[in-house]
Design a protein around this motif. Structure first.
Motif, PDB file in Angstrom:
ATOM      1  N   UNK A 135       0.742  -1.202   0.072  1.00  0.00           N
ATOM      2  CA  UNK A 135      -0.162  -0.065  -0.042  1.00  0.00           C
ATOM      3  C   UNK A 135       1.000   1.121   0.203  1.00  0.00           C
ATOM      4  N   UNK A 136       0.171   2.185  -0.521  1.00  0.00           N
ATOM      5  CA  UNK A 136       1.279   3.590  -0.691  1.00  0.00           C
ATOM      6  C   UNK A 136       0.581   4.785   0.221  1.00  0.00           C
ATOM      7  N   UNK A 137       1.513   5.214   1.008  1.00  0.00           N
ATOM      8  CA  UNK A 137       1.216   6.414   1.717  1.00  0.00           C
ATOM      9  C   UNK A 137       1.875   7.573   0.872  1.00  0.00           C
ATOM     10  N   UNK A 138       1.292   8.563   0.469  1.00  0.00           N
ATOM     11  CA  UNK A 138       1.888   9.756  -0.351  1.00  0.00           C
ATOM     12  C   UNK A 138       2.171  10.831   0.597  1.00  0.00           C
ATOM     13  N   UNK A 139       3.418  11.136   0.447  1.00  0.00           N
ATOM     14  CA  UNK A 139       4.077  12.314   1.339  1.00  0.00           C
ATOM     15  C   UNK A 139       3.715  13.556   0.518  1.00  0.00           C
ATOM     16  N   UNK A 140       2.694  14.420   1.124  1.00  0.00           N
ATOM     17  CA  UNK A 140       2.221  15.621   0.766  1.00  0.00           C
ATOM     18  C   UNK A 140       2.975  16.925   1.593  1.00  0.00           C
ATOM     19  N   UNK A 141       3.983  17.577   0.977  1.00  0.00           N
ATOM     20  CA  UNK A 141       4.518  18.562   1.787  1.00  0.00           C
ATOM     21  C   UNK A 141       3.911  20.052   1.409  1.00  0.00           C
ATOM     22  N   UNK A 142       3.399  20.000   0.243  1.00  0.00           N
ATOM     23  CA  UNK A 142       2.944  21.723  -0.274  1.00  0.00           C
ATOM     24  C   UNK A 142       1.934  21.538  -0.850  1.00  0.00           C
ATOM     25  N   UNK A 143       1.320  22.721  -1.267  1.00  0.00           N
ATOM     26  CA  UNK A 143       0.080  23.016  -2.022  1.00  0.00           C
ATOM     27  C   UNK A 143       0.246  22.319  -3.352  1.00  0.00           C
ATOM     28  N   UNK A 144       1.551  22.298  -3.810  1.00  0.00           N
ATOM     29  CA  UNK A 144       1.824  21.986  -5.340  1.00  0.00           C
ATOM     30  C   UNK A 144       1.599  20.362  -5.268  1.00  0.00           C
ATOM     31  N   UNK A 145       2.074  19.607  -4.175  1.00  0.00           N
ATOM     32  CA  UNK A 145       1.921  18.321  -3.901  1.00  0.00           C
ATOM     33  C   UNK A 145       0.559  17.849  -4.142  1.00  0.00           C
ATOM     34  N   UNK A 146      -0.371  18.715  -3.185  1.00  0.00           N
ATOM     35  CA  UNK A 146      -1.761  18.529  -3.291  1.00  0.00           C
ATOM     36  C   UNK A 146      -2.162  18.552  -4.695  1.00  0.00           C
ATOM     37  N   UNK A 147      -2.010  19.589  -5.409  1.00  0.00           N
ATOM     38  CA  UNK A 147      -2.539  19.658  -6.971  1.00  0.00           C
ATOM     39  C   UNK A 147      -2.014  18.382  -7.619  1.00  0.00           C
ATOM     40  N   UNK A 148      -0.735  18.096  -7.589  1.00  0.00           N
ATOM     41  CA  UNK A 148      -0.304  16.862  -8.253  1.00  0.00           C
ATOM     42  C   UNK A 148      -0.910  15.466  -7.950  1.00  0.00           C
ATOM     43  N   UNK A 149      -1.601  15.368  -6.795  1.00  0.00           N
ATOM     44  CA  UNK A 149      -2.312  14.351  -6.460  1.00  0.00           C
ATOM     45  C   UNK A 149      -3.388  14.107  -7.149  1.00  0.00           C
ATOM     46  N   UNK A 150      -4.152  15.398  -7.470  1.00  0.00           N
ATOM     47  CA  UNK A 150      -5.538  15.448  -8.051  1.00  0.00           C
ATOM     48  C   UNK A 150      -5.483  14.505  -9.372  1.00  0.00           C
ATOM     49  N   UNK A 151      -4.483  14.353 -10.037  1.00  0.00           N
ATOM     50  CA  UNK A 151      -4.618  13.343 -11.191  1.00  0.00           C
ATOM     51  C   UNK A 151      -3.534  12.040 -10.860  1.00  0.00           C
ATOM     52  N   UNK A 152      -3.355  11.744  -9.601  1.00  0.00           N
ATOM     53  CA  UNK A 152      -2.666  10.546  -9.599  1.00  0.00           C
ATOM     54  C   UNK A 152      -3.387   9.363  -9.157  1.00  0.00           C
ATOM     55  N   UNK A 153      -4.632   9.508  -8.935  1.00  0.00           N
ATOM     56  CA  UNK A 153      -5.815   8.488  -8.716  1.00  0.00           C
ATOM     57  C   UNK A 153      -5.654   8.052  -7.231  1.00  0.00           C
ATOM     58  N   UNK A 154      -6.980   7.592  -6.619  1.00  0.00           N
ATOM     59  CA  UNK A 154      -6.768   7.392  -5.146  1.00  0.00           C
ATOM     60  C   UNK A 154      -5.911   6.475  -4.537  1.00  0.00           C
ATOM     61  N   UNK A 155      -5.174   6.955  -3.534  1.00  0.00           N
ATOM     62  CA  UNK A 155      -4.273   6.429  -2.706  1.00  0.00           C
ATOM     63  C   UNK A 155      -4.755   6.074  -1.311  1.00  0.00           C
TER      64      UNK A 155
END
Length: 243
Positions: A137-157
């Protein structure tokens, strides 16, 4: 499926060099003892950085398998996760990919249940694909607003680690951006160093799980040196509940 965390995960060692703290666990045996004590103190999951024999961090299957299996024997009912930090491969994306893909040769009990993957690091998408193929299973490390934006197209984690590494990071703004973008996944909020304890308290106020351990801090909320990971777990649970 990644088991949700109600309150707290322990991060046993991180990137700290051997000897950075008297109770810093590095060897598989040390990690097992530290994990068992932390779980007894209330930790619901364990995160660790496997090491080579010389104490350096490692993504190699043999080192990952040795660390995970030792902790699993000590804590058979506790989910165990590891890092995939790009710095461990000298920031060589291909080398990291090969190392993580090598975990396929590990028996299931020597393979981690989950792994953290930092959104801001090159190769994030391919790394997520590899981990999914390994049934890790994947835990996504989100450090910034830009990371949050990038996750919007990464699919559910299954889990998003909102990790506050710098004072200028607005944790609540990052959480709000994730919600606005409709990014699915459990949120876990934690901080590093001087930001560790404020984020534990904020997580408690927001009702979110958090993380603590010698990876994140070596001191109590009042600046006193702590004895070990288990003491940090007890202190964090108290601070989380009080908030």
């Amino acid at each position: 499926m990644l088991r949700p965390i109600a309150r707290l995960k322990v991060a046993l060692n991180g990137s700290r060099p051997p000897g950075a703290h008297p109770a810093l666990p590095c060897t598989p045996a040390e990690l097992a003892v530290a994990a068992q004590a932390a779980v007894a103190a209330g930790a619901e999951a364990v995160h660790l950085h496997p090491r080579r024999a010389d104490g350096r961090e490692s993504l190699d299957a043999a080192d990952v398998g040795a660390a995970v299996s030792a902790v699993r024997e000590a804590c058979p009912a506790t989910p165990i996760g590891v890092t995939t930090g790009l710095w461990i491969s000298g920031r060589d994306v291909a080398a990291r990919g090969r190392a993580v893909a090598g975990w396929a040769g590990l028996p299931r009990y020597r393979r981690p249940d989950f792994a953290s993957a930092n959104v801001s690091e090159p190769g994030f998408t391919d790394l997520v694909t590899t981990l999914r193929e390994l049934d890790v299973a994947v835990e996504a490390g989100v450090w910034t607003l830009a990371d949050a934006d990038a996750l919007s197209i990464a699919g559910g984690l299954p889990r998003l680690l909102v990790e506050v590494m710098r004072p200028e990071t607005d944790a609540e703004a990052v959480l709000a951006r994730l919600d606005t973008l409709g990014v699915r996944g459990e949120r876990l909020l934690h901080g590093d160093g001087e930001l560790c304890w404020p984020m534990v308290a904020l997580a408690g106020r927001l009702g979110l799980p958090t993380r603590i351990g010698l990876e994140d801090t070596l001191t109590s909320p009042d600046g006193r040196p702590v004895a070990d990971n288990a003491e940090l777990v007890r202190l964090a649970l108290s601070a989380w509940s009080a908030a």
